[in-house]
Design a protein around this motif. Structure first.
Motif, mmCIF file in Angstrom:
data_model
loop_
_atom_site.group_PDB
_atom_site.id
_atom_site.type_symbol
_atom_site.label_atom_id
_atom_site.label_comp_id
_atom_site.label_asym_id
_atom_site.label_seq_id
_atom_site.Cartn_x
_atom_site.Cartn_y
_atom_site.Cartn_z
ATOM 1 N N ASN A 100 -0.289 7.503 1.496
ATOM 2 C CA ASN A 100 0.594 6.859 2.464
ATOM 3 C C ASN A 100 1.940 6.418 1.896
ATOM 4 O OD1 ASN A 100 -0.163 4.596 1.017
ATOM 5 N ND2 ASN A 100 -1.057 3.507 2.741
ATOM 6 N N ARG A 101 2.121 6.454 0.609
ATOM 7 C CA ARG A 101 3.460 6.302 0.015
ATOM 8 C C ARG A 101 3.497 7.079 -1.297
ATOM 9 N NH1 ARG A 101 4.453 2.351 -4.104
ATOM 10 N NH2 ARG A 101 2.664 1.000 -4.519
ATOM 11 N N VAL A 102 4.609 7.739 -1.541
ATOM 12 C CA VAL A 102 4.732 8.589 -2.721
ATOM 13 C C VAL A 102 5.783 8.079 -3.691
ATOM 14 C CG1 VAL A 102 3.920 10.646 -1.517
ATOM 15 C CG2 VAL A 102 6.359 10.104 -1.516
ATOM 16 N N ASP A 103 6.370 6.912 -3.370
ATOM 17 C CA ASP A 103 7.392 6.336 -4.240
ATOM 18 C C ASP A 103 7.330 4.818 -4.105
ATOM 19 O OD1 ASP A 103 9.499 6.170 -6.020
ATOM 20 O OD2 ASP A 103 10.669 7.740 -5.038
ATOM 21 N N ASP A 104 8.269 4.145 -4.741
ATOM 22 C CA ASP A 104 8.272 2.690 -4.741
ATOM 23 C C ASP A 104 9.078 2.161 -3.560
ATOM 24 O OD1 ASP A 104 8.058 0.036 -5.401
ATOM 25 O OD2 ASP A 104 9.641 0.099 -6.924
ATOM 26 N N TYR A 105 8.428 2.054 -2.412
ATOM 27 C CA TYR A 105 9.072 1.469 -1.242
ATOM 28 C C TYR A 105 8.026 0.698 -0.445
ATOM 29 C CZ TYR A 105 7.255 5.893 0.660
ATOM 30 O OH TYR A 105 6.464 6.967 0.969
ATOM 31 N N ALA A 106 8.499 -0.199 0.401
ATOM 32 C CA ALA A 106 7.609 -1.032 1.203
ATOM 33 C C ALA A 106 7.341 -0.362 2.535
ATOM 34 C CB ALA A 106 8.231 -2.409 1.421
ATOM 35 N N LEU A 107 6.087 -0.219 2.905
ATOM 36 C CA LEU A 107 5.751 0.389 4.190
ATOM 37 C C LEU A 107 6.203 -0.472 5.359
ATOM 38 C CD1 LEU A 107 2.201 1.902 3.591
ATOM 39 C CD2 LEU A 107 4.412 3.028 3.534
ATOM 40 N N SER A 108 6.449 -1.752 5.107
ATOM 41 C CA SER A 108 6.953 -2.623 6.169
ATOM 42 C C SER A 108 8.316 -2.154 6.665
ATOM 43 C CB SER A 108 7.052 -4.074 5.673
ATOM 44 O OG SER A 108 7.880 -4.146 4.522
ATOM 45 N N ASP A 109 9.079 -1.475 5.804
ATOM 46 C CA ASP A 109 10.399 -0.978 6.216
ATOM 47 C C ASP A 109 10.287 0.109 7.278
ATOM 48 O OD1 ASP A 109 11.483 -2.697 4.382
ATOM 49 O OD2 ASP A 109 11.777 -1.169 2.825
ATOM 50 N N ASP A 110 9.148 0.814 7.304
ATOM 51 C CA ASP A 110 8.937 1.877 8.291
ATOM 52 C C ASP A 110 8.447 1.340 9.628
ATOM 53 O OD1 ASP A 110 9.655 3.801 6.427
ATOM 54 O OD2 ASP A 110 7.593 4.044 5.709
ATOM 55 N N ASN A 111 8.018 0.070 9.626
ATOM 56 C CA ASN A 111 7.445 -0.520 10.832
ATOM 57 C C ASN A 111 8.543 -1.221 11.630
ATOM 58 O OD1 ASN A 111 6.080 -2.003 12.784
ATOM 59 N ND2 ASN A 111 4.340 -2.401 11.466
ATOM 60 N N ARG A 112 9.039 -0.509 12.653
ATOM 61 C CA ARG A 112 10.069 -1.086 13.524
ATOM 62 C C ARG A 112 9.543 -1.319 14.937
ATOM 63 N NH1 ARG A 112 15.318 2.498 11.456
ATOM 64 N NH2 ARG A 112 14.980 2.096 9.236
ATOM 65 N N TRP A 113 8.224 -1.196 15.084
ATOM 66 C CA TRP A 113 7.619 -1.335 16.400
ATOM 67 C C TRP A 113 6.932 -2.679 16.590
ATOM 68 C CZ3 TRP A 113 2.433 -2.120 15.861
ATOM 69 C CH2 TRP A 113 1.835 -1.670 14.671
ATOM 70 N N LEU A 114 6.593 -3.368 15.494
ATOM 71 C CA LEU A 114 5.899 -4.651 15.616
ATOM 72 C C LEU A 114 6.925 -5.780 15.688
ATOM 73 C CD1 LEU A 114 3.114 -6.075 15.583
ATOM 74 C CD2 LEU A 114 3.423 -6.364 13.113
ATOM 75 N N GLY A 115 6.861 -6.555 16.743
ATOM 76 C CA GLY A 115 7.813 -7.648 16.903
ATOM 77 C C GLY A 115 7.433 -8.864 16.088
ATOM 78 N N SER A 116 7.512 -8.740 14.779
ATOM 79 C CA SER A 116 7.168 -9.844 13.893
ATOM 80 C C SER A 116 8.219 -9.969 12.800
ATOM 81 C CB SER A 116 5.788 -9.610 13.253
ATOM 82 O OG SER A 116 5.514 -10.589 12.266
ATOM 83 N N ARG A 117 8.551 -11.195 12.458
ATOM 84 C CA ARG A 117 9.509 -11.426 11.380
ATOM 85 C C ARG A 117 8.825 -11.415 10.018
ATOM 86 N NH1 ARG A 117 13.149 -16.552 12.872
ATOM 87 N NH2 ARG A 117 14.202 -15.778 10.979
#
Length: 245
Positions: A100-117
């Motif tokens: 689910n990730r192949v490099d050093d990045y946060a999967l939260s950056d891909d989540n633009r659908w959840l209305g949470s801070r």
């Protein structure tokens, strides 16, 4: 018919797992069929549009989220390194897998659908969402442990509570890691963990060792040690799969 040899899991724990399997016998990975219920001639069919993988490998943390650490050694880097080796080993064994990730990045950056801070909530929701977006049979989430007791060491595999297939998967992976690390741990129910509570497929969290322990840390940060961990986890997954052939 050739008799199948079961994995060397502890007899008592295996009996418990098999008992728990009874209510789960009807479980099967969902089939992907996005076609309309009443197709007309020439209408598009989306069945099989997305790939299927037997194992979704979850490399814990990433990006701004480093996970636990010891001085400059970060959990996120260990998780990713082992995950990549595990992916290769799975493919060598003929087990289809995705990462689910192949490099050093946060999967939260891909989540633009959840209305949470909350970045943490977006990260976890994205990881769970991928188990639904990608048609997979099981989830193996890789992590590293920490303890204020420097003597604490060894692998710990966490499973879904009262989910027989998850318990059995945890038993097989735990047994393989125990043999690799000369440990004697038993898997544990990971009741507080979001992924284990929300993922529909059989899922386990693999705490591969303690970053706070010098010996474990040396194993976790060396390429050779990471390879041995990956091979042990792959062996456990393969043993689990043999039980359902």
């Amino acid at each position: 018919m050739k008799q199948m040899k079961l994995p060397r899991c502890r007899a008592a724990a295996l009996a418990v797992a098999l008992a728990l399997l009874a209510p789960m016998s009807a479980y099967a990975a969902p089939t992907l069929d996005l076609a309309p219920s009443s197709e007309t001639e020439g209408s598009p069919s989306y069945k099989g549009a997305l790939p299927y993988a037997e194992v979704l490998i979850d490399a814990g943390h990433g990006g701004i989220d480093g996970g636990t650490f010891h001085e400059e050694v970060l959990e996120k880097d260990i998780n990713l390194a082992v995950a990549k080796k595990l992916l290769v080993r799975m493919q060598q064994l003929g087990v289809s897998a995705v990462l689910n990730r192949v490099d050093d990045y946060a999967l939260s950056d891909d989540n633009r659908w959840l209305g949470s801070r909350s970045r943490h909530q977006r990260d976890l929701s994205q990881r769970r969402g991928l188990t639904e977006e990608i048609h997979t049979g099981m989830l193996v989430s890789l992590h590293v442990n920490w303890s204020k007791r420097g003597a604490a060491r060894g692998p710990v595999v966490l499973h879904q509570k009262n989910r027989g297939e998850s318990v059995l998967l945890a038993l097989c992976v735990q047994d393989a890691l125990n043999r690799q690390q000369l440990a004697a741990e038993l898997p544990k129910a990971g009741s507080p963990f979001y992924l284990l509570n929300t993922v529909k497929q059989p899922a386990v969290i693999v705490e591969m060792g303690f970053i706070s322990n010098a010996d474990d840390r040396a194993m976790l940060t060396s390429s050779e040690g990471q390879q041995k961990i990956a091979e042990a986890i792959a062996s456990g997954v393969r043993q689990y799969k043999l039980l359902f052939r």
